[in-house]
Design a protein around this motif. Structure first.
Motif, short mmCIF file in Angstrom:
data_model
loop_
_atom_site.label_atom_id
_atom_site.label_comp_id
_atom_site.label_asym_id
_atom_site.label_seq_id
_atom_site.Cartn_x
_atom_site.Cartn_y
_atom_site.Cartn_z
N ASN A 187 11.05 -1.43 4.17
CA ASN A 187 11.85 -0.40 3.47
C ASN A 187 11.17 0.15 2.22
N ALA A 188 9.85 0.08 2.16
CA ALA A 188 9.12 0.60 1.01
C ALA A 188 9.27 2.11 0.92
N GLU A 189 9.43 2.60 -0.30
CA GLU A 189 9.44 4.03 -0.54
C GLU A 189 8.05 4.44 -1.01
N ARG A 190 7.56 5.55 -0.50
CA ARG A 190 6.20 6.00 -0.80
C ARG A 190 6.06 6.37 -2.28
N ALA A 191 5.08 5.74 -2.93
CA ALA A 191 4.79 6.03 -4.34
C ALA A 191 4.15 7.40 -4.45
N ARG A 203 0.81 -1.21 0.00
CA ARG A 203 0.00 0.00 0.00
C ARG A 203 0.85 1.27 0.00
N VAL A 204 2.10 1.17 0.38
CA VAL A 204 2.99 2.33 0.43
C VAL A 204 3.69 2.56 -0.91
N SER A 205 4.32 1.51 -1.43
CA SER A 205 5.07 1.65 -2.68
C SER A 205 4.18 1.45 -3.92
N LEU A 206 3.00 0.89 -3.73
CA LEU A 206 2.08 0.55 -4.82
C LEU A 206 2.73 -0.42 -5.81
N LEU A 207 3.57 -1.31 -5.26
CA LEU A 207 4.21 -2.38 -6.02
C LEU A 207 3.94 -3.71 -5.33
N SER A 221 -11.91 0.07 8.25
CA SER A 221 -10.50 -0.29 8.26
C SER A 221 -10.37 -1.70 7.70
N HIS A 222 -9.17 -2.00 7.26
CA HIS A 222 -8.92 -3.34 6.71
C HIS A 222 -7.43 -3.58 6.73
N ALA A 223 -7.05 -4.75 6.33
CA ALA A 223 -5.63 -5.12 6.28
C ALA A 223 -4.96 -4.52 5.05
N ILE A 224 -3.69 -4.19 5.21
CA ILE A 224 -2.84 -3.78 4.08
C ILE A 224 -1.48 -4.44 4.24
N TYR A 225 -0.80 -4.63 3.13
CA TYR A 225 0.59 -5.08 3.15
C TYR A 225 1.50 -3.87 2.98
N VAL A 226 2.64 -3.90 3.67
CA VAL A 226 3.67 -2.88 3.51
C VAL A 226 5.00 -3.62 3.37
N ARG A 227 5.69 -3.37 2.27
CA ARG A 227 7.01 -3.95 2.07
C ARG A 227 7.99 -3.30 3.04
N GLY A 277 -9.93 -8.53 -0.77
CA GLY A 277 -10.59 -7.47 -0.05
C GLY A 277 -9.74 -6.38 0.55
N CYS A 278 -8.42 -6.51 0.48
CA CYS A 278 -7.54 -5.50 1.08
C CYS A 278 -7.76 -4.13 0.43
N TYR A 279 -7.59 -3.10 1.24
CA TYR A 279 -7.65 -1.73 0.75
C TYR A 279 -6.45 -1.48 -0.15
N ALA A 280 -6.70 -0.86 -1.32
CA ALA A 280 -5.63 -0.65 -2.29
C ALA A 280 -5.25 0.81 -2.45
N ALA A 281 -6.25 1.68 -2.67
CA ALA A 281 -5.91 3.06 -3.00
C ALA A 281 -7.12 3.97 -2.85
N ARG A 282 -6.82 5.26 -2.76
CA ARG A 282 -7.85 6.30 -2.78
C ARG A 282 -7.65 7.12 -4.05
N VAL A 283 -8.77 7.46 -4.69
CA VAL A 283 -8.74 8.29 -5.88
C VAL A 283 -9.52 9.56 -5.58
N ASP A 284 -8.87 10.70 -5.77
CA ASP A 284 -9.53 12.00 -5.58
C ASP A 284 -9.76 12.64 -6.93
N ARG A 285 -10.76 13.48 -7.02
CA ARG A 285 -10.98 14.26 -8.25
C ARG A 285 -9.73 15.09 -8.53
N ALA A 286 -9.38 15.19 -9.80
CA ALA A 286 -8.19 15.98 -10.18
C ALA A 286 -8.50 17.45 -10.04
#
Length: 134
Positions: free
Chosen positions: A59-63, A22-26, A51-57, A125-134
């Motif tokens: 040493n992940a760098e924020r995408a 969820r942090v690196s989006l990889l 709320s839900h589970a997420i994976y974080v690598r 079912g894990c949370y993946a991303a939020r999309v906001d209007r541009a």
């Protein structure tokens, strides 16, 4: 023991794709260490607070995706999209494969009340991303 106290677990990815960060989006590589953590992604003061589970690598760098860019980890999965209004109320939802995610996002944003969209991986079912209007 410290991770368990904060509702998290250390794991080793055993497949790729399968452990989307969820942090690196990889996706983590097979054999890579990840943390499975509890994450509040919908903090709105509404019945849809969630709320839900997420994976974080480790040493992940924020995408930092550019406007309109869809991370590859979303492309290979079936997705659940949920549109919310300014009060955090769910107003529309859709299922799509990752190849067609832009069209599904656009369709939900055709509703002028839609302030943001949450994307979840439909199968696990894990949370993946939020999309906001541009």
């Amino acid at each position: 023991a410290e991770l368990i106290k904060v509702q998290a677990r250390r794991m080793t990815a055993n497949a790729n794709p399968g452990f989307p960060c969820r942090v690196s989006l990889l996706d983590a590589e097979a054999g890579e260490e990840v943390i499975l953590a509890h994450y509040e992604h919908q903090g709105a003061d509404s019945p849809f607070r969630a709320s839900h589970a997420i994976y974080v690598r480790v040493n992940a760098e924020r995408a930092q995706p550019k406007t309109g860019e869809v991370p590859a980890m979303l492309r290979s999965r079936m997705l659940s999209l949920r549109a919310f209004d300014s009060e955090g109320m769910l107003i529309a939802a859709n299922l799509t494969d990752g190849v067609n995610v832009e069209a599904a996002i656009s369709e939900l944003f055709d509703n002028q009340r839609a302030e943001y969209i949450h994307i979840h991986f439909a199968k696990m079912g894990c949370y993946a991303a939020r999309v906001d209007r541009a």
